[in-house]
Design an enzyme around this catalytic site. Structure first.
Site, PDB file in Angstrom:
ATOM      1  N   GLU A 135       3.975 -29.680 -23.224  1.00  0.00           N
ATOM      2  CA  GLU A 135       3.424 -28.832 -24.290  1.00  0.00           C
ATOM      3  C   GLU A 135       4.106 -27.469 -24.335  1.00  0.00           C
ATOM      4  OE1 GLU A 135       1.299 -30.065 -26.660  1.00  0.00           O
ATOM      5  OE2 GLU A 135       1.825 -31.850 -25.523  1.00  0.00           O
ATOM      6  N   HIS A 138       7.219 -27.805 -26.154  1.00  0.00           N
ATOM      7  CA  HIS A 138       6.965 -27.809 -27.603  1.00  0.00           C
ATOM      8  C   HIS A 138       6.857 -26.378 -28.134  1.00  0.00           C
ATOM      9  CE1 HIS A 138       6.472 -31.836 -29.143  1.00  0.00           C
ATOM     10  NE2 HIS A 138       5.585 -32.185 -28.249  1.00  0.00           N
TER      11      HIS A 138
HETATM   12 NI    NI Z   1       4.866 -34.036 -27.633  1.00  0.00          NI
END
Ligand code: NI
Length: 169
Positions: A135, A138
């Site tokens: 994450e 991201h």
């Molecule tokens: Ni992902």
């Protein structure tokens, strides 16, 4: 409440990093609650980052509990300690149909802010550690594909393309 559209690779917005959240107001609460609604509307979803939803903010919502009753929201998360190394299969809601083995730290310590702006710290290992690292990538505009070597990445990208063509026909 609203469900946000989930961006799919190769959408260039997936490579746009999120901005640091500085205002902790009602609008932020609304975004986070919509993110959780979007997360729970997906099948087999462990976590979602704001950058996957076209939202340019450093926010991620995580819940991989069976009952979907352990929501964790990390705002402006940063890894402050990491140790060990672990290779495991990884997939992504924005890169559907494929997965690949990715090496990540096995234990991490992070700092983040909660929904009220309060600074928090947490340690994680196992699936949670992998999930948080995915994450945070991201939120920096990085997909797990970019952690593969060139050849592996090209092979996977071709597979994704083939799946997309198959879907259309
Ligand atoms: Ni992902």
């Amino acid at each position: 409440m609203a469900i946000y559209p989930l961006l799919q690779f190769p959408d260039p917005l997936l490579n746009r990093p999120g901005k640091t959240v500085t205002v902790f107001d009602e609008n932020l609460k609304e975004i986070v609650s919509n993110m959780f609604e979007t997360h729970y509307a997906q099948e087999n979803c462990a976590a979602l980052a704001a950058t996957q939803l076209g939202i340019e903010m450093k926010i991620t919502v995580i819940d991989f509990s069976d009952m979907k009753n352990q929501p964790l929201c990390l705002i402006n998360p940063e890894i402050i300690e990491k140790s060990g190394s672990h290779q495991e299969e990884e997939g992504c809601m924005s890169v559907s149909g494929v997965s690949a083995k990715i090496t990540r730290a096995s234990r991490i310590k992070i700092k983040y802010q909660d929904i009220t702006g309060q600074e928090q710290q947490m340690s994680a290992e196992g699936f949670m550690a992998k999930c948080i690292q995915h994450e945070i990538d991201h939120l920096n505009g990085v997909l797990y594909l970019e952690r593969l070597n060139h050849l592996k990445r090209k092979m996977l990208e071709m597979k994704i393309l083939k799946l997309k063509i198959k879907k259309k026909s």
